[in-house]
Design a protein around this motif. Structure first.
Motif, PDB file in Angstrom:
ATOM      1  N   UNK A  33      -4.929  -1.262 -21.128  1.00  0.00           N
ATOM      2  CA  UNK A  33      -4.278  -0.638 -19.975  1.00  0.00           C
ATOM      3  C   UNK A  33      -5.285  -0.230 -18.912  1.00  0.00           C
ATOM      4  N   UNK A  34      -6.413   0.341 -19.345  1.00  0.00           N
ATOM      5  CA  UNK A  34      -7.441   0.768 -18.393  1.00  0.00           C
ATOM      6  C   UNK A  34      -8.025  -0.409 -17.634  1.00  0.00           C
ATOM      7  N   UNK A  35      -8.264  -1.516 -18.332  1.00  0.00           N
ATOM      8  CA  UNK A  35      -8.845  -2.698 -17.679  1.00  0.00           C
ATOM      9  C   UNK A  35      -7.851  -3.343 -16.711  1.00  0.00           C
ATOM     10  N   UNK A  36      -6.582  -3.341 -17.082  1.00  0.00           N
ATOM     11  CA  UNK A  36      -5.552  -3.871 -16.173  1.00  0.00           C
ATOM     12  C   UNK A  36      -5.507  -3.060 -14.893  1.00  0.00           C
ATOM     13  N   UNK A  37      -5.514  -1.739 -15.033  1.00  0.00           N
ATOM     14  CA  UNK A  37      -5.451  -0.854 -13.862  1.00  0.00           C
ATOM     15  C   UNK A  37      -6.723  -0.990 -13.025  1.00  0.00           C
ATOM     16  N   UNK A  38      -7.880  -1.115 -13.686  1.00  0.00           N
ATOM     17  CA  UNK A  38      -9.129  -1.271 -12.940  1.00  0.00           C
ATOM     18  C   UNK A  38      -9.122  -2.561 -12.121  1.00  0.00           C
ATOM     19  N   UNK A  39      -8.616  -3.644 -12.720  1.00  0.00           N
ATOM     20  CA  UNK A  39      -8.501  -4.904 -11.982  1.00  0.00           C
ATOM     21  C   UNK A  39      -7.579  -4.731 -10.778  1.00  0.00           C
ATOM     22  N   UNK A  40      -6.444  -4.082 -11.003  1.00  0.00           N
ATOM     23  CA  UNK A  40      -5.470  -3.891  -9.925  1.00  0.00           C
ATOM     24  C   UNK A  40      -6.060  -3.039  -8.797  1.00  0.00           C
ATOM     25  N   UNK A  41      -6.753  -1.962  -9.150  1.00  0.00           N
ATOM     26  CA  UNK A  41      -7.350  -1.093  -8.138  1.00  0.00           C
ATOM     27  C   UNK A  41      -8.379  -1.836  -7.292  1.00  0.00           C
ATOM     28  N   UNK A  42      -9.262  -2.577  -7.972  1.00  0.00           N
ATOM     29  CA  UNK A  42     -10.312  -3.307  -7.254  1.00  0.00           C
ATOM     30  C   UNK A  42      -9.710  -4.346  -6.324  1.00  0.00           C
ATOM     31  N   UNK A  43      -8.693  -5.055  -6.812  1.00  0.00           N
ATOM     32  CA  UNK A  43      -8.093  -6.109  -5.994  1.00  0.00           C
ATOM     33  C   UNK A  43      -7.341  -5.531  -4.798  1.00  0.00           C
ATOM     34  N   UNK A  44      -6.624  -4.433  -5.018  1.00  0.00           N
ATOM     35  CA  UNK A  44      -5.876  -3.803  -3.925  1.00  0.00           C
ATOM     36  C   UNK A  44      -6.828  -3.285  -2.848  1.00  0.00           C
ATOM     37  N   UNK A  45      -7.940  -2.666  -3.251  1.00  0.00           N
ATOM     38  CA  UNK A  45      -8.927  -2.205  -2.275  1.00  0.00           C
ATOM     39  C   UNK A  45      -9.505  -3.379  -1.482  1.00  0.00           C
ATOM     40  N   UNK A  46      -9.725  -4.494  -2.177  1.00  0.00           N
ATOM     41  CA  UNK A  46     -10.258  -5.684  -1.504  1.00  0.00           C
ATOM     42  C   UNK A  46      -9.274  -6.224  -0.480  1.00  0.00           C
ATOM     43  N   UNK A  47      -8.007  -6.342  -0.881  1.00  0.00           N
ATOM     44  CA  UNK A  47      -6.985  -6.930  -0.008  1.00  0.00           C
ATOM     45  C   UNK A  47      -6.670  -6.025   1.182  1.00  0.00           C
ATOM     46  N   UNK A  48      -6.602  -4.713   0.939  1.00  0.00           N
ATOM     47  CA  UNK A  48      -6.221  -3.789   2.012  1.00  0.00           C
ATOM     48  C   UNK A  48      -7.340  -3.649   3.053  1.00  0.00           C
ATOM     49  N   UNK A  49      -8.560  -3.449   2.581  1.00  0.00           N
ATOM     50  CA  UNK A  49      -9.642  -3.095   3.516  1.00  0.00           C
ATOM     51  C   UNK A  49     -10.553  -4.259   3.879  1.00  0.00           C
ATOM     52  N   UNK A  50     -10.689  -5.230   2.989  1.00  0.00           N
ATOM     53  CA  UNK A  50     -11.539  -6.403   3.245  1.00  0.00           C
ATOM     54  C   UNK A  50     -12.913  -5.985   3.759  1.00  0.00           C
ATOM     55  N   UNK A  51     -13.471  -4.977   3.116  1.00  0.00           N
ATOM     56  CA  UNK A  51     -14.736  -4.396   3.555  1.00  0.00           C
ATOM     57  C   UNK A  51     -15.717  -4.352   2.381  1.00  0.00           C
ATOM     58  N   UNK A  52     -16.843  -5.064   2.464  1.00  0.00           N
ATOM     59  CA  UNK A  52     -17.802  -5.068   1.354  1.00  0.00           C
ATOM     60  C   UNK A  52     -18.406  -3.699   1.081  1.00  0.00           C
ATOM     61  N   UNK A  53     -18.474  -2.844   2.113  1.00  0.00           N
ATOM     62  CA  UNK A  53     -19.040  -1.509   1.907  1.00  0.00           C
ATOM     63  C   UNK A  53     -18.153  -0.690   0.969  1.00  0.00           C
ATOM     64  N   UNK A  54     -16.853  -0.839   1.099  1.00  0.00           N
ATOM     65  CA  UNK A  54     -15.932  -0.108   0.226  1.00  0.00           C
ATOM     66  C   UNK A  54     -16.087  -0.567  -1.223  1.00  0.00           C
TER      67      UNK A  54
END
Length: 422
Positions: A33-54
């Motif tokens: 469950x933790x790994x699924x959520x971590x994947x989802x969080x990382x991907x959502x941050x990538x898609x929303x902000x598209x910022x390498x600094x984040x």
């Protein structure tokens, strides 16, 4: 000891282990469950902000609790009741997840909230991990440790392969708020299995460490000085350590920017990211199997240099891959990351064979201190540098530096002398 006593001991042991495997199953479900959520969080941050600094800040916040709270976790594992501490830290993580869901629901969703949550999750996971390890060491008989480690590693690898795919499937029909419930559901299952597992802390089994109590009491400067002196006594060992530290530092951009590369540079989806994550995990498993099957390796120094060069060549090819060619990216990712477990195993083998047991703690203390500086520094620099020169250029540049450093350290130093050690 008569046969009746033997039967009694075996029955007690089987009962104890049966309770432990029940607890272990719950922990693996929670890890999934933790790994699924971590994947989802990382991907959502990538898609929303598209910022390498984040992404850079995110990776830094995942790692830094391990540096800050890592020593404290060992003390907690030694001093307090295992079950209570596991419930406490797992429960706090679930509560944090629930609060994030509520805050998103009432419209307070923002970047700071996500980054704070990532830091809190990593903190509780850092405190939780050594306690689970301590409980296993207090429960599993020495005669079964190898079997347990094999089973534990196998299922951990399976989870790491499954989580990205399940995370991608989840995000295909749910938003991040709904995806976060996976963490709470899997915690509830793990909590239920823990409660019905009547495991107790064995005070005679404390969590082990690479450092003796004497080493722990020494100051950082003294540990550094003594560790450096030991390395100088063994020709070639300083070069081996240098290759490991420099390559780990130069791998930071790849570890940080992979989601950005897939989503922004290649216009990939969460399923593309999952496919490459699964491929990389499969590569790591394959490399580990090779190392487990082959007992002796000659020319260890050449293997260290060679695998480092091949790894960075692979990362450079990944960075320059044709746009949108996920199959090509997956194949090259497998070929590149296949060398990481080989390189890591060779390093550990060299350390164990070259350093006397009574000096091992000081060398590991030095290595951990250097890694503790290099790794977070690499994470926090990756985002701004990618923003300045571009993610592809950064990956290619770091790969070139990795290849050059391996060649320079490997062929201008005394690294070959390490092969003469038995």
């Amino acid at each position: 000891m008569n046969s009746t006593e033997n039967v009694s001991i075996e029955s007690t042991l089987e009962s104890k282990l049966g309770r432990y495997w029940l607890f272990w199953s719950g922990q693996k479900i929670s890890l999934l469950g933790s790994e699924i959520v971590q994947f989802a969080l990382t991907w959502v941050l990538t898609v929303i902000y598209k910022d390498p600094i984040i992404l850079s800040i995110s990776m830094f916040l995942i790692f830094i609790p391990r540096l800050i709270f890592g020593p404290l976790s060992g003390v907690i594992a030694d001093k307090y009741d295992y079950k209570k501490m596991i419930v406490l830290f797992d429960g706090l993580q679930a509560v944090a997840t629930f609060l994030l869901i509520i805050l998103i629901q009432v419209g307070l969703e923002n970047l700071g909230l996500y980054l704070g949550f990532i830091f809190i999750r990593s903190t509780f996971q850092t405190l939780h991990g050594p306690i689970v390890t301590a409980l296993s060491r207090a429960t599993i008989p020495k005669s079964m440790v190898n079997r347990y480690q094999g089973v534990n590693q196998l299922f951990s690898n399976i989870i790491m392969m499954m989580a990205p795919l399940l995370g991608a499937l989840l995000l295909s029909f749910a938003d991040i708020q709904q995806a976060l419930w996976v963490d709470i559901i899997t915690f509830s299952i793990a909590f239920g299995l823990l409660i019905i597992s009547p495991l107790k802390k064995n005070v005679n089994n404390k969590i082990s460490s690479d450092f003796s109590e004497e080493e722990k009491k020494k100051g950082i400067i003294k540990q550094f000085s003594e560790g450096t002196s030991i390395l100088k006594e063994i020709p070639g060992l300083t070069e081996i350590i240098a290759i490991s530290i420099v390559s780990n530092f130069l791998l930071s951009p790849f570890n940080t920017l992979l989601p950005y590369l897939i989503n922004v540079v290649h216009n990939g989806t969460e399923f593309d990211m999952a496919a490459i994550s699964i491929t990389m995990e499969a590569a790591m498993i394959s490399g580990s199997i090779i190392m487990a099957l082959k007992k002796k390796w000659k020319r260890k120094s050449l293997i260290m240099v060679g695998t480092t060069i091949l790894l960075f060549i692979g990362i450079a090819v990944i960075a320059l891959a044709p746009k949108g060619d996920i199959v090509f990216l997956s194949v090259v990712s497998f070929l590149a990351l296949f060398f990481i477990p080989i390189k890591s195993t060779i390093l550990v083998t060299i350390l164990q064979k070259s350093i006397p047991v009574e000096k091992m703690g000081r060398v590991y203390a030095l290595l951990n201190m250097l890694m503790s500086v290099a790794t977070p520094l690499g994470f926090i620099l990756s985002g701004p540098l990618a923003d300045l020169i571009g993610a592809v250029n950064l990956l290619v540049g770091s790969s070139i530096l990795g290849i050059i450093s391996a060649l320079v350290i490997g062929y201008c130093g005394k690294i070959s002398k390490i092969d003469s050690l038995k």
